[in-house]
Design an enzyme around this catalytic site. Structure first.
Site, mmCIF file in Angstrom:
data_model
loop_
_atom_site.group_PDB
_atom_site.id
_atom_site.type_symbol
_atom_site.label_atom_id
_atom_site.label_comp_id
_atom_site.label_asym_id
_atom_site.label_seq_id
_atom_site.Cartn_x
_atom_site.Cartn_y
_atom_site.Cartn_z
ATOM 1 N N GLY A 6 0.837 -1.205 0.000
ATOM 2 C CA GLY A 6 0.000 0.000 0.000
ATOM 3 C C GLY A 6 0.869 1.252 0.000
ATOM 4 O O GLY A 6 0.539 2.277 0.575
ATOM 5 N N GLY A 9 -0.410 4.878 -1.113
ATOM 6 C CA GLY A 9 -1.490 5.530 -0.359
ATOM 7 C C GLY A 9 -1.008 6.721 0.449
ATOM 8 O O GLY A 9 0.168 7.072 0.432
ATOM 9 N N GLN A 10 -1.957 7.333 1.221
ATOM 10 C CA GLN A 10 -1.626 8.575 1.944
ATOM 11 C C GLN A 10 -0.503 8.334 2.960
ATOM 12 O O GLN A 10 0.486 9.075 2.979
ATOM 13 C CB GLN A 10 -2.872 9.086 2.694
ATOM 14 C CG GLN A 10 -2.620 10.432 3.368
ATOM 15 C CD GLN A 10 -3.641 10.817 4.427
ATOM 16 O OE1 GLN A 10 -4.505 10.025 4.810
ATOM 17 N NE2 GLN A 10 -3.528 12.018 4.920
ATOM 18 N N ASP A 32 2.279 -1.879 -4.373
ATOM 19 C CA ASP A 32 0.851 -1.528 -4.346
ATOM 20 C C ASP A 32 0.134 -2.341 -5.427
ATOM 21 O O ASP A 32 0.781 -3.055 -6.188
ATOM 22 C CB ASP A 32 0.665 -0.003 -4.560
ATOM 23 C CG ASP A 32 -0.576 0.521 -3.823
ATOM 24 O OD1 ASP A 32 -0.417 1.384 -2.945
ATOM 25 O OD2 ASP A 32 -1.684 0.028 -4.122
ATOM 26 N N ILE A 33 -1.184 -2.188 -5.489
ATOM 27 C CA ILE A 33 -1.975 -2.987 -6.439
ATOM 28 C C ILE A 33 -1.869 -2.408 -7.852
ATOM 29 O O ILE A 33 -2.152 -3.075 -8.835
ATOM 30 C CB ILE A 33 -3.451 -3.054 -5.971
ATOM 31 C CG1 ILE A 33 -4.280 -4.063 -6.776
ATOM 32 C CG2 ILE A 33 -4.096 -1.682 -6.036
ATOM 33 C CD1 ILE A 33 -4.008 -5.497 -6.438
ATOM 34 N N TYR A 140 -15.276 -0.555 8.444
ATOM 35 C CA TYR A 140 -13.840 -0.269 8.627
ATOM 36 C C TYR A 140 -13.449 -0.433 10.100
ATOM 37 O O TYR A 140 -12.482 -1.111 10.432
ATOM 38 C CB TYR A 140 -13.583 1.153 8.163
ATOM 39 C CG TYR A 140 -12.219 1.708 8.449
ATOM 40 C CD1 TYR A 140 -12.042 2.680 9.423
ATOM 41 C CD2 TYR A 140 -11.093 1.297 7.726
ATOM 42 C CE1 TYR A 140 -10.797 3.222 9.678
ATOM 43 C CE2 TYR A 140 -9.848 1.834 7.968
ATOM 44 C CZ TYR A 140 -9.701 2.803 8.944
ATOM 45 O OH TYR A 140 -8.468 3.343 9.198
ATOM 46 N N LYS A 144 -10.945 -3.167 11.982
ATOM 47 C CA LYS A 144 -9.825 -2.753 12.836
ATOM 48 C C LYS A 144 -9.938 -3.395 14.223
ATOM 49 O O LYS A 144 -8.958 -3.842 14.802
ATOM 50 C CB LYS A 144 -9.761 -1.228 12.930
ATOM 51 C CG LYS A 144 -9.387 -0.552 11.625
ATOM 52 C CD LYS A 144 -8.048 -1.066 11.092
ATOM 53 C CE LYS A 144 -7.630 -0.369 9.813
ATOM 54 N NZ LYS A 144 -6.355 -0.915 9.283
ATOM 55 N N ILE A 170 -5.298 11.803 9.863
ATOM 56 C CA ILE A 170 -3.938 12.226 9.534
ATOM 57 C C ILE A 170 -3.946 13.271 8.421
ATOM 58 O O ILE A 170 -4.602 13.099 7.391
ATOM 59 C CB ILE A 170 -3.076 11.010 9.143
ATOM 60 C CG1 ILE A 170 -2.935 10.108 10.385
ATOM 61 C CG2 ILE A 170 -1.705 11.453 8.634
ATOM 62 C CD1 ILE A 170 -2.141 8.863 10.172
HETATM 63 C C1 VAH Z 1 -10.732 7.463 8.054
HETATM 64 N N1 VAH Z 1 -8.553 8.546 7.890
HETATM 65 O O1 VAH Z 1 -11.221 8.558 8.071
HETATM 66 C C2 VAH Z 1 -9.229 7.326 8.340
HETATM 67 C C3 VAH Z 1 -8.966 7.157 9.816
HETATM 68 C C4 VAH Z 1 -9.556 7.906 12.135
HETATM 69 C C5 VAH Z 1 -9.780 8.122 10.680
HETATM 70 O O2 VAH Z 1 -9.176 5.860 10.214
HETATM 71 O O3 VAH Z 1 -11.396 6.475 7.831
#
Ligand code: VAH
Length: 319
Positions: A6, A9-10, A32-33, A140, A144, A170
């Site tokens: 990855g 990515g950012q 990366d892909i 998401y 996690k 971030i």
């Molecule tokens: C998002 N930038 O917005 C990520 C992050 C805490 C936010 O996990 O999904």
């Protein structure tokens, strides 16, 4: 040698620059892909790797004698709500592929990012503790939370040296974020420089934990270079720097650009933001591996406006 999955990515791209400068280009493999960050592709060793395909990851690990993997590929919160099963498949299959390579001794060490998205609306929102109720309401966040349990399981059961931090939102200027709820805090600077105005998809008083990219990269390097005995939490560490609202970030921009205008048009991402903490207690990271942040909101605004002015308007003076 190090493999970053990855890397376009950012976070992955800035981690690639940092690790290449720390360990030398010849010791860092970016992957990366697809080739969707040509600066990353053309500035060092680059491989196409499909993080969801065990054979693809294993081939790259063996070809380059990789011993450390940073798994930075994932589908983030906002996009994950549009494609729930894709988010589940990508985020979980990629993690199992890397953890199993470590279990079977093909690699020695793993970094895997968690997020404040593991917390939900039943979690205490202010100064959220390391250990507390976690009922994430996004796909998401679920990936996690479950990912953290698997990291701890692989460490306890197979002695896998996997390390993790719960990143806040971030902010960075080099590479656009992809599909996050905190992306407003990046977009606002780009729009300020380009059009002196921004329509924010969150309400003015939506307070969220945030961090400048340089702090996030420092935390990542710090936890990965710490002695194994100092990493006492093998699910994932709370990690914090600052917290602010869209109103506060707009005010800090106005100090440099008095005619900057912000409007608010909350969308589906408001519900996601409402389920997350306002601030995080990261005392375990500060105690176990001496974490501390450096960038304040003022520092971030100054740096973002300066860098984006150079990028868009070729102006190289502070605003
Ligand atoms: C998002 N930038 O917005 C990520 C992050 C805490 C936010 O996990 O999904």
């Amino acid at each position: 040698k190090i493999l970053i999955i990855g890397a376009c990515g950012q976070i992955g791209s800035e981690l690639t620059y940092k690790l290449r400068s720390l360990y030398g280009n010849e010791n860092v493999v970016a992957s990366d892909i697809s080739y969707n960050n040509l600066e990353i592709v053309n500035s060092g060793i680059f491989e196409i790797v499909d993080a969801q395909d065990y054979a693809s990851v294993k081939t790259c690990v063996e070809k380059h004698q990789i011993d450390t993997v940073y798994l930075m590929a994932a589908m983030l919160s906002a996009t994950g709500e549009k494609f729930p099963m894709k988010a589940w498949d990508l985020n979980m299959t990629s993690l199992f592929n890397v953890l199993n390579l470590a279990r079977d001794k093909f690699i020695k060490r793993v970094f895997w990012p968690s997020s404040i998205a593991v917390f939900g609306s039943t979690t205490p929102t202010d100064f959220t503790p390391q250990y507390t109720i976690m009922e994430p309401s996004t796909v998401y966040g679920i990936t996690k939370q479950v990912g953290e349990r698997w990291c701890e399981y692989y460490h306890n059961k197979y002695n896998v040296d996997v390390r993790s931090v719960r990143y806040p939102g971030i902010i960075s200027w080099k590479t656009q974020p992809g599909g996050g709820t905190t992306d407003y805090a990046v977009e606002i600077y780009h729009e300020a420089v380009k059009t002196k105005s921004y329509e924010c998809f969150l309400k003015a008083d939506t307070k969220l934990p945030m961090m400048y990219m340089d702090d996030a990269i420092k935390a990542t390097v710090d936890i990965m270079t710490a002695k194994a005995k100092d990493i006492k939490i093998r699910s994932s560490y709370n990690l914090a720097a600052i917290s602010f609202t869209p109103k506060e970030i707009a005010e800090s921009i106005k100090k440099h650009m008095p005619d900057f205008k912000i409007t608010y048009a909350p969308d589906y991402r408001q519900d996601i933001a409402n389920s997350w903490p306002k601030s995080i207690n990261d005392s375990y990271a500060r105690q176990d591996w001496k974490w501390k942040h450096a960038f304040s909101l003022e520092d971030i605004t100054e740096e973002m406006l300066f860098q984006l002015n150079k990028t868009y308007n070729n102006i190289s003076k502070p605003l």
